[in-house]
Motif scaffolding. Structure first.
Motif, PDB file in Angstrom:
ATOM      1  N   SER A   1     -21.953  16.889  17.954  1.00 25.04           N
ATOM      2  CA  SER A   1     -22.784  17.421  18.973  1.00 25.04           C
ATOM      3  C   SER A   1     -23.172  16.808  19.761  1.00 25.04           C
ATOM      4  CB  SER A   1     -23.708  18.712  17.952  1.00 25.04           C
ATOM      5  OG  SER A   1     -22.955  19.747  17.241  1.00 25.04           O
ATOM      6  N   ALA A   2     -23.533  15.733  19.158  1.00 25.04           N
ATOM      7  CA  ALA A   2     -24.164  14.152  20.179  1.00 25.04           C
ATOM      8  C   ALA A   2     -22.879  13.973  20.828  1.00 25.04           C
ATOM      9  CB  ALA A   2     -24.526  13.555  19.178  1.00 25.04           C
ATOM     10  N   PHE A   3     -22.268  13.897  20.399  1.00 24.91           N
ATOM     11  CA  PHE A   3     -20.276  13.276  21.343  1.00 24.91           C
ATOM     12  C   PHE A   3     -19.957  14.042  22.584  1.00 24.91           C
ATOM     13  CE2 PHE A   3     -16.076  11.995  21.550  1.00 24.91           C
ATOM     14  CZ  PHE A   3     -16.276  10.585  22.072  1.00 24.91           C
ATOM     15  N   GLY A   4     -19.590  14.874  22.053  1.00 21.77           N
ATOM     16  CA  GLY A   4     -19.752  16.105  22.317  1.00 21.77           C
ATOM     17  C   GLY A   4     -20.956  16.352  23.853  1.00 21.77           C
ATOM     18  N   ALA A   5     -21.851  16.192  23.601  1.00 27.63           N
ATOM     19  CA  ALA A   5     -22.863  17.098  24.513  1.00 27.63           C
ATOM     20  C   ALA A   5     -22.830  15.242  25.470  1.00 27.63           C
ATOM     21  CB  ALA A   5     -24.453  16.591  23.987  1.00 27.63           C
ATOM     22  N   GLY A   6     -22.687  14.783  24.901  1.00 31.68           N
ATOM     23  CA  GLY A   6     -21.859  12.733  25.892  1.00 31.68           C
ATOM     24  C   GLY A   6     -20.901  13.689  26.930  1.00 31.68           C
ATOM     25  N   LEU A   7     -19.816  13.788  26.530  1.00 33.68           N
ATOM     26  CA  LEU A   7     -18.894  13.931  27.055  1.00 33.68           C
ATOM     27  C   LEU A   7     -19.300  14.624  27.822  1.00 33.68           C
ATOM     28  CD1 LEU A   7     -15.857  14.000  24.435  1.00 33.68           C
ATOM     29  CD2 LEU A   7     -16.484  12.070  26.336  1.00 33.68           C
ATOM     30  N   LEU A   8     -19.872  16.218  27.780  1.00 35.58           N
ATOM     31  CA  LEU A   8     -19.820  17.079  28.211  1.00 35.58           C
ATOM     32  C   LEU A   8     -20.631  16.414  29.494  1.00 35.58           C
ATOM     33  CD1 LEU A   8     -19.785  20.067  29.159  1.00 35.58           C
ATOM     34  CD2 LEU A   8     -22.428  20.272  27.522  1.00 35.58           C
ATOM     35  N   LEU A   9     -21.547  16.169  29.371  1.00 35.38           N
ATOM     36  CA  LEU A   9     -22.567  14.974  30.713  1.00 35.38           C
ATOM     37  C   LEU A   9     -21.911  14.879  31.213  1.00 35.38           C
ATOM     38  CD1 LEU A   9     -25.384  14.662  29.043  1.00 35.38           C
ATOM     39  CD2 LEU A   9     -26.094  16.664  30.751  1.00 35.38           C
ATOM     40  N   LEU A  10     -20.419  13.601  30.732  1.00 37.89           N
ATOM     41  CA  LEU A  10     -19.937  13.175  31.212  1.00 37.89           C
ATOM     42  C   LEU A  10     -19.230  13.096  32.684  1.00 37.89           C
ATOM     43  CD1 LEU A  10     -18.840   9.801  31.633  1.00 37.89           C
ATOM     44  CD2 LEU A  10     -16.994  10.012  29.819  1.00 37.89           C
ATOM     45  N   GLY A  11     -18.186  14.503  32.268  1.00 41.84           N
ATOM     46  CA  GLY A  11     -17.694  14.921  32.851  1.00 41.84           C
ATOM     47  C   GLY A  11     -18.281  15.949  34.008  1.00 41.84           C
ATOM     48  N   LEU A  12     -18.518  16.343  33.302  1.00 40.90           N
ATOM     49  CA  LEU A  12     -19.925  17.065  34.258  1.00 40.90           C
ATOM     50  C   LEU A  12     -19.898  16.471  35.769  1.00 40.90           C
ATOM     51  CD1 LEU A  12     -22.616  19.550  32.863  1.00 40.90           C
ATOM     52  CD2 LEU A  12     -20.175  20.871  34.380  1.00 40.90           C
ATOM     53  N   GLY A  13     -20.523  15.099  35.846  1.00 38.90           N
ATOM     54  CA  GLY A  13     -20.594  14.265  36.848  1.00 38.90           C
ATOM     55  C   GLY A  13     -19.911  14.123  37.485  1.00 38.90           C
ATOM     56  N   TRP A  14     -19.254  13.598  36.658  1.00 40.53           N
ATOM     57  CA  TRP A  14     -17.358  13.389  37.001  1.00 40.53           C
ATOM     58  C   TRP A  14     -17.125  14.545  38.216  1.00 40.53           C
ATOM     59  CZ3 TRP A  14     -12.654  11.647  34.075  1.00 40.53           C
ATOM     60  CH2 TRP A  14     -11.980  11.439  34.858  1.00 40.53           C
ATOM     61  N   TRP A  15     -16.999  16.010  37.487  1.00 39.62           N
ATOM     62  CA  TRP A  15     -16.616  16.680  38.732  1.00 39.62           C
ATOM     63  C   TRP A  15     -17.836  16.777  39.398  1.00 39.62           C
ATOM     64  CZ3 TRP A  15     -18.020  22.286  38.366  1.00 39.62           C
ATOM     65  CH2 TRP A  15     -17.468  22.999  38.344  1.00 39.62           C
ATOM     66  N   PHE A  16     -19.030  17.131  39.743  1.00 38.94           N
ATOM     67  CA  PHE A  16     -19.437  16.785  40.844  1.00 38.94           C
ATOM     68  C   PHE A  16     -18.945  15.129  41.549  1.00 38.94           C
ATOM     69  CE2 PHE A  16     -22.175  19.590  38.444  1.00 38.94           C
ATOM     70  CZ  PHE A  16     -22.401  20.862  39.154  1.00 38.94           C
ATOM     71  N   TYR A  17     -18.709  14.554  41.164  1.00 41.14           N
ATOM     72  CA  TYR A  17     -18.171  12.944  41.571  1.00 41.14           C
ATOM     73  C   TYR A  17     -17.024  13.496  43.188  1.00 41.14           C
ATOM     74  CZ  TYR A  17     -16.851   8.536  42.968  1.00 41.14           C
ATOM     75  OH  TYR A  17     -15.618   7.690  43.680  1.00 41.14           O
ATOM     76  N   GLU A  18     -16.205  13.566  42.202  1.00 40.73           N
ATOM     77  CA  GLU A  18     -15.011  14.380  43.029  1.00 40.73           C
ATOM     78  C   GLU A  18     -14.831  15.301  43.778  1.00 40.73           C
ATOM     79  OE1 GLU A  18     -12.338  12.973  42.405  1.00 40.73           O
ATOM     80  OE2 GLU A  18     -12.296  12.138  41.069  1.00 40.73           O
ATOM     81  N   TRP A  19     -16.504  16.817  43.310  1.00 46.18           N
ATOM     82  CA  TRP A  19     -16.437  17.461  44.027  1.00 46.18           C
ATOM     83  C   TRP A  19     -17.052  17.507  45.896  1.00 46.18           C
ATOM     84  CZ3 TRP A  19     -21.029  21.731  43.613  1.00 46.18           C
ATOM     85  CH2 TRP A  19     -20.593  22.797  44.706  1.00 46.18           C
ATOM     86  N   GLY A  20     -17.492  15.819  45.371  1.00 45.39           N
ATOM     87  CA  GLY A  20     -18.646  15.725  47.248  1.00 45.39           C
ATOM     88  C   GLY A  20     -17.159  14.667  47.420  1.00 45.39           C
ATOM     89  N   ARG A  21     -16.314  14.272  47.392  1.00 49.75           N
ATOM     90  CA  ARG A  21     -15.138  13.733  47.436  1.00 49.75           C
ATOM     91  C   ARG A  21     -14.198  14.064  48.974  1.00 49.75           C
ATOM     92  NH1 ARG A  21     -12.683   9.696  43.520  1.00 49.75           N
ATOM     93  NH2 ARG A  21     -11.353   8.591  46.029  1.00 49.75           N
TER      94      ARG A  21
END
Length: 54
Positions: free
Chosen positions: A34-54
């Motif tokens: 669950s902790a690893f999944g939450a980390g991946l979820l936050l990383l994916g969301l951050g990466w997704w928003f980064y790609e969205w703004g490009r």
């Protein structure tokens, strides 16, 4: 009507996969996954928003 170009969506595919894996690991009932999944979820969301703004 033209078909969408798949190469335009490759940048969104990678963070989306991380988000889906993160959700699956959060749902799996063990604290470590669950902790690893939450980390991946936050990383994916951050990466997704980064790609969205490009």
């Amino acid at each position: 009507m033209a078909l969408p170009v798949p190469s335009r969506y490759v940048n969104e595919l990678e963070p989306t996969v991380l988000i889906l894996i993160g959700i699956l690991l959060v749902v799996f009932p063990e604290p470590a996954t669950s902790a690893f999944g939450a980390g991946l979820l936050l990383l994916g969301l951050g990466w997704w928003f980064y790609e969205w703004g490009r």
